[in-house]
Design an enzyme around this catalytic site. Sequence first.
Site, PDB file in Angstrom:
ATOM      1  N   ASP A 210     144.296   2.228   2.549  1.00  0.00           N
ATOM      2  CA  ASP A 210     143.805   0.892   2.214  1.00  0.00           C
ATOM      3  C   ASP A 210     143.284   0.192   3.464  1.00  0.00           C
ATOM      4  O   ASP A 210     142.254  -0.493   3.432  1.00  0.00           O
ATOM      5  CB  ASP A 210     144.915   0.059   1.576  1.00  0.00           C
ATOM      6  CG  ASP A 210     145.323   0.575   0.213  1.00  0.00           C
ATOM      7  OD1 ASP A 210     144.479   1.197  -0.469  1.00  0.00           O
ATOM      8  OD2 ASP A 210     146.477   0.358  -0.189  1.00  0.00           O
TER       9      ASP A 210
ATOM     10  N   LYS B 287     143.144  -4.956  10.062  1.00  0.00           N
ATOM     11  CA  LYS B 287     143.067  -5.007   8.597  1.00  0.00           C
ATOM     12  C   LYS B 287     144.365  -4.575   7.916  1.00  0.00           C
ATOM     13  O   LYS B 287     144.357  -3.958   6.857  1.00  0.00           O
ATOM     14  CB  LYS B 287     141.894  -4.158   8.087  1.00  0.00           C
ATOM     15  CG  LYS B 287     140.552  -4.520   8.702  1.00  0.00           C
ATOM     16  CD  LYS B 287     140.217  -5.992   8.549  1.00  0.00           C
ATOM     17  CE  LYS B 287     139.942  -6.403   7.139  1.00  0.00           C
ATOM     18  NZ  LYS B 287     139.559  -7.838   7.024  1.00  0.00           N
ATOM     19  N   SER B 288     145.475  -4.927   8.545  1.00  0.00           N
ATOM     20  CA  SER B 288     146.787  -4.581   7.973  1.00  0.00           C
ATOM     21  C   SER B 288     147.630  -5.820   7.678  1.00  0.00           C
ATOM     22  O   SER B 288     148.835  -5.711   7.498  1.00  0.00           O
ATOM     23  CB  SER B 288     147.550  -3.656   8.938  1.00  0.00           C
ATOM     24  OG  SER B 288     146.902  -2.417   9.049  1.00  0.00           O
ATOM     25  N   GLY B 289     146.998  -6.982   7.655  1.00  0.00           N
ATOM     26  CA  GLY B 289     147.739  -8.209   7.378  1.00  0.00           C
ATOM     27  C   GLY B 289     147.970  -9.077   8.599  1.00  0.00           C
ATOM     28  O   GLY B 289     148.839  -9.946   8.579  1.00  0.00           O
TER      29      GLY B 289
ATOM     30  N   PRO C  30     147.776   3.336   5.138  1.00  0.00           N
ATOM     31  CA  PRO C  30     146.633   3.626   6.009  1.00  0.00           C
ATOM     32  C   PRO C  30     145.309   3.796   5.277  1.00  0.00           C
ATOM     33  O   PRO C  30     144.256   3.421   5.809  1.00  0.00           O
ATOM     34  CB  PRO C  30     147.061   4.919   6.706  1.00  0.00           C
ATOM     35  CG  PRO C  30     148.552   4.844   6.753  1.00  0.00           C
ATOM     36  CD  PRO C  30     148.939   4.212   5.455  1.00  0.00           C
TER      37      PRO C  30
ATOM     38  N   VAL D  15     139.790   1.544   4.285  1.00  0.00           N
ATOM     39  CA  VAL D  15     138.738   0.991   3.421  1.00  0.00           C
ATOM     40  C   VAL D  15     138.350  -0.407   3.892  1.00  0.00           C
ATOM     41  O   VAL D  15     137.160  -0.733   4.037  1.00  0.00           O
ATOM     42  CB  VAL D  15     139.202   0.966   1.953  1.00  0.00           C
ATOM     43  CG1 VAL D  15     138.214   0.179   1.090  1.00  0.00           C
ATOM     44  CG2 VAL D  15     139.350   2.373   1.412  1.00  0.00           C
TER      45      VAL D  15
ATOM     46  N   HIS E  59     146.886  -6.293  18.802  1.00  0.00           N
ATOM     47  CA  HIS E  59     146.778  -4.999  18.115  1.00  0.00           C
ATOM     48  C   HIS E  59     147.395  -3.896  18.965  1.00  0.00           C
ATOM     49  O   HIS E  59     147.236  -2.703  18.667  1.00  0.00           O
ATOM     50  CB  HIS E  59     145.314  -4.671  17.806  1.00  0.00           C
ATOM     51  CG  HIS E  59     144.728  -5.502  16.709  1.00  0.00           C
ATOM     52  ND1 HIS E  59     145.395  -5.777  15.533  1.00  0.00           N
ATOM     53  CD2 HIS E  59     143.516  -6.128  16.607  1.00  0.00           C
ATOM     54  CE1 HIS E  59     144.630  -6.524  14.753  1.00  0.00           C
ATOM     55  NE2 HIS E  59     143.497  -6.751  15.381  1.00  0.00           N
TER      56      HIS E  59
END
Length: 294
Positions: free
Chosen positions: A115, A35-37, A113, A118, A92
């Site tokens: 964001d 979930k970091s792009g 981190p 969430v 990952h």
Amino acid sequence: MPDPLTRYRCADEDSIRWRDFPLRPGDIVISTRSKSGTTWMQMICALLVLRTPDLPAPLTTLSPWLDWLVEPADQVYARLAAQRHRRFIKTHTPLDGVPADPLVHYLVVARHPLDMAVSLHHQSGNLDRARLAELTGHPGSPDPDRRRPSVEEALVRWIDADPDPREELDSLPGVLWHLRDAWARRDQRNVHLIHYDDLRADLAGQMRRLAEMLDLEPPGPELVEAATFDRMRSRADRLAPDPAGVLKDRQAFFRTGRSGQGSALLSAADRARYHARAAALAPPDLLTWLHRGR
């Protein structure tokens, strides 16, 4: 002789798959935390490499997640071996768990981190745990009658948790372990750090920058438009990372993509505790770059 690569493994991924994978000159390895792009960067690479918004196959086919245990390793290797275009591969795994090759480019995307945490909480609620258990052979979800914590509760627990980062890479220690390793390599010509907020603020400029770093042609407006959040969400059936049917809702994978939501959910005391923990886990210059004044 000791293995030079750090091994990372959990219920559904194992970095040991990198040890037997033959890299090619020009390969692009996309190394991110969840979930970091990740999917965003895969799409950007697909557009820059293939030069068309109409991808010839689903994004997960073009850019497989190499260390995901849901698909047998030999199938993933064979699919990548058959590709004639320049390859862009998802992982990952931090860079110390991936073979280092001076002729390969490594892209590490970083997101604030809080964001990320969430988005990870919402993503967890969108996973079909029974399907994952069926595919990996590992136990499924915990007691279904157990109350799911609110996002605020989950965020506070995430800040306070202190697991081994090699076993829980999406924990706060795991996130900063991953980014700290990449930050230490940032002066290498083939290691590129990209900030999620820079992609949000200036997608066209960041895509041109990436094209230059990867020795590819710069994108035109049509390719930039295809990489926008709204356009990707509208094509979730082809772009969501769900080759095995583990998402309950593919469109929900592209939830909002906003920045700043994590900090906004915390009290001042919880924010202070987060910053104190982060300061103990990462150097000040990395945190200044990562937090962007928030």
